[in-house]
Design an enzyme around this catalytic site. Structure first.
Site, short mmCIF file in Angstrom:
data_model
loop_
_atom_site.label_atom_id
_atom_site.label_comp_id
_atom_site.label_asym_id
_atom_site.label_seq_id
_atom_site.Cartn_x
_atom_site.Cartn_y
_atom_site.Cartn_z
CB CYS A 162 -10.24 -4.56 3.25
SG CYS A 162 -8.35 -4.31 3.65
CG ASP A 190 3.44 -6.56 -0.90
OD1 ASP A 190 2.35 -6.34 -1.11
OD2 ASP A 190 3.95 -6.69 0.21
#
Length: 396
Positions: A340, A249
């Site tokens: 998403c 990340d």
């Protein structure tokens, strides 16, 4: 009450019970209405169609509260709608036992712009539309009554509020802040949730069942979790018996939270976990140069396309990460890929993933289509509510 008169033919979407009225559908406003005020919606022949929240700053000029022209939009309306939304979750056994749960899913629960997530005895709300913002007090009161929660924090700090002409709002609106992080258990894994500063409402509850699936697929596998955030997928992979999990990340704080979550679960093999702070696109390319390969890869990136206007640029980003993912998979490996982005539909997303496989020179097939958890329902008249779409793909 002011009246919103639609242009000829533009009432069809309302009759099909779609909750949005775009600026291009509106003929005129009769009377005066401020942002968030309730207006009557009428066809051009003055047939009354229902009542909506007015938003003059937004391209979605009004959002339907009710398709019943006689239904009053008042405190009792929100008490009724919120109680119904909570009861629907309670009627499903799989949701009844969850400590983390979406209680209200905006338009799909008949409450446009209203999000409410429960983490134990704490509820987090997001009010993203002018109408929801207007009825904040009634919404909070109805949630307290429907859930008996100890506290409610508002996290109306997303960028979409700007499209409604609203400033960001955040803070505790009921009860006192807890002494420490809110901790919940999901499929046997303990997770600390940062409700005050984490992404969205603190966690991605929509991926609950997909995290469980990943755990079931992970036994004996090397796993790569890209865009890992606070480690939900990673910890389920470790619990499922993965021999090694690399989590990447770009956010240092997110990775710190992920490692703290690992520490909350001493039964998990911490020695099998590897954490990397890096730009994910660059990190995937570096893994390719190093010759690293994985048996199972999760690609769960942030929203690349908030609307259809951003679809072309987002498609390139999705193609890039999926191409890299396919190139990093061992023969027989599995790719769990998600979008998403509301601006990327399921058909387009599948085409993007197929194009990535082709460019990577991999033969692949869809094993399973993936979607949000059952507490994130999609109204049949509101297909835009199906923002999360995923594919589980196996390569030769």
């Amino acid at each position: 009450m002011a009246r919103l008169i639609l242009l000829p033919g533009k009432e069809r979407s309302v009759r099909r019970r779609h909750p949005w009225l775009f600026a291009g559908s509106v003929g005129r406003l009769e009377g005066r209405a401020r942002p968030g005020d309730t207006v009557e919606v009428l066809a051009d022949d003055f047939t009354l169609l229902g009542r909506a929240a007015y938003s003059p700053a937004s391209q979605i000029r009004a959002r339907m509260w009710s398709f019943d022209p006689e239904e009053s939009i008042d405190d009792a309306f929100f008490k009724r709608r919120i109680a119904q939304a909570v009861a629907r979750r309670q009627s499903l056994p799989a949701l009844r036992v969850q400590q983390g749960l979406r209680l209200i899913h905006a338009e799909s629960d008949g409450l446009p712009g209203v999000i409410a997530d429960r983490y134990g005895d704490t509820v987090v709300i997001q009010l993203t539309s002018a109408g929801a913002d207007k009825w904040r007090r009634a919404i909070v009161a109805a949630l307290i009554q429907a859930t008996g929660c100890a506290r409610i924090i508002e996290r109306s700090d997303s960028e979409v509020r700007g499209l409604e002409g609203l400033e960001p709002v955040s803070g505790w609106v009921h009860g006192e802040a807890p002494a420490g992080p809110v901790v919940l258990e999901e499929h046997g894994i303990r997770l600390a949730i940062d409700v005050a500063g984490g992404h969205k409402t603190g966690f991605y509850l929509d991926q609950r069942e997909n995290r469980r699936l990943l755990g079931e697929l992970s036994a004996g596998k090397s796993v790569l979790n890209a865009f890992c955030y606070s480690g939900g997928f990673s910890l389920q992979a470790l619990a499922g018996g993965a021999r090694h999990v690399l989590s990447i990340d770009s956010s240092g704080p997110a990775l710190a939270q992920a490692q703290a979550n690992l520490a909350l679960n001493p039964h998990l093999p911490a020695e099998c976990a590897e954490w990397q702070e890096a730009d994910v696109f660059q990190a995937l390319r570096e893994l390719r140069r190093e010759g690293r390969q994985f048996d199972l890869i999760v690609l769960d990136p942030p929203k690349f396309a908030p609307s259809a206007a951003h679809a072309a640029r987002a498609a390139r980003a999705y193609k890039d990460i999926n191409l890299l993912g396919f190139r990093l998979l061992n023969p027989g490996g599995l790719l769990m890929s998600y979008s998403c982005s509301g601006g990327i539909g399921l058909e387009l997303f599948q085409k993007i993933v197929a194009g990535a496989a082709l460019d990577a020179g991999r033969d692949a097939r869809i094993v399973q289509r993936l979607q949000g958890s059952a507490d994130h329902p999609v109204g049949l008249a509101y297909p835009e509510g199906e923002y999360l779409k995923g594919l589980l793909v196996q390569v030769d």
